[in-house]
Scaffold this motif. Structure first.
Motif, PDB file in Angstrom:
ATOM      1  N   GLU A   1       0.812  -1.213   0.000  1.00  0.00           N
ATOM      2  CA  GLU A   1       0.000   0.000   0.000  1.00  0.00           C
ATOM      3  C   GLU A   1       0.848   1.267   0.000  1.00  0.00           C
ATOM      4  O   GLU A   1       0.460   2.285  -0.560  1.00  0.00           O
ATOM      5  N   LYS A   2       2.005   1.243   0.652  1.00  0.00           N
ATOM      6  CA  LYS A   2       2.872   2.420   0.740  1.00  0.00           C
ATOM      7  C   LYS A   2       3.912   2.442  -0.376  1.00  0.00           C
ATOM      8  O   LYS A   2       4.593   3.446  -0.555  1.00  0.00           O
ATOM      9  N   CYS A   3       4.033   1.355  -1.102  1.00  0.00           N
ATOM     10  CA  CYS A   3       5.032   1.246  -2.170  1.00  0.00           C
ATOM     11  C   CYS A   3       4.302   1.315  -3.511  1.00  0.00           C
ATOM     12  O   CYS A   3       3.789   2.367  -3.879  1.00  0.00           O
ATOM     13  N   CYS A   4       4.210   0.242  -4.224  1.00  0.00           N
ATOM     14  CA  CYS A   4       3.591   0.247  -5.559  1.00  0.00           C
ATOM     15  C   CYS A   4       2.085   0.449  -5.533  1.00  0.00           C
ATOM     16  O   CYS A   4       1.516   0.953  -6.498  1.00  0.00           O
ATOM     17  N   GLY A   5       1.438   0.082  -4.453  1.00  0.00           N
ATOM     18  CA  GLY A   5      -0.012   0.219  -4.362  1.00  0.00           C
ATOM     19  C   GLY A   5      -0.480   1.652  -4.552  1.00  0.00           C
ATOM     20  O   GLY A   5      -1.525   1.901  -5.157  1.00  0.00           O
ATOM     21  N   ARG A   6       0.291   2.623  -4.065  1.00  0.00           N
ATOM     22  CA  ARG A   6      -0.111   4.030  -4.221  1.00  0.00           C
ATOM     23  C   ARG A   6      -0.039   4.468  -5.681  1.00  0.00           C
ATOM     24  O   ARG A   6      -0.832   5.291  -6.128  1.00  0.00           O
TER      25      ARG A   6
END
Length: 127
Positions: free
Chosen positions: A18-23
């Motif tokens: 969520e804080k890496c590629c998910g955003r």
């Protein structure tokens, strides 16, 4: 109620998805470098997010549609080399090996900035 996960991102970095590629996948931010875009595209393959892959493909080389094989199980990403591709560049390359159950893909991908955003242009398969 949202469920938080502490698993590291599929791209291989230690942050949660969520804080890496998910955003990037959610459209909350744009990948700041060619390497970040390549990592987020790998994560999109892992997650089966064809829409993100198409949105981050250069309009000149983007296919009309993308059919992902749901049976492919991606198992890891290794970034081998990067050239340019930072905020100070308009182009960049990332050489990587993406592993999947039964094999691996070794590629040198080319990226360009279009309207300030990094996009995937094409790739050269390597032995």
């Amino acid at each position: 109620m949202a469920v938080m996960t502490t698993r590291s991102c599929p791209c291989g970095l230690p942050e949660a998805y969520e804080k890496c590629c998910g955003r990037f996948h959610a459209g909350a931010a744009a990948a700041p470098s060619a390497e970040a875009l390549m990592r987020s595209r790998y994560s999109a393959f892992v997650k089966g997010d064809a829409g993100y892959l198409l949105r981050t493909w250069h309009p000149r080389t983007r296919p009309a549609r993308l059919d992902l094989d749901p049976g492919t199980r991606w198992t890891g990403l290794e970034v081998l080399d990067t050239a340019d591709g930072s905020a100070f560049h308009s182009t960049g390359t990332v050489t990587f090996r993406a592993s999947y159950r039964g094999g691996s893909l070794h590629e040198r991908s080319r990226f360009e900035r279009v309207d300030g955003a990094w996009v995937y242009v094409d790739g050269e398969f390597l032995a």
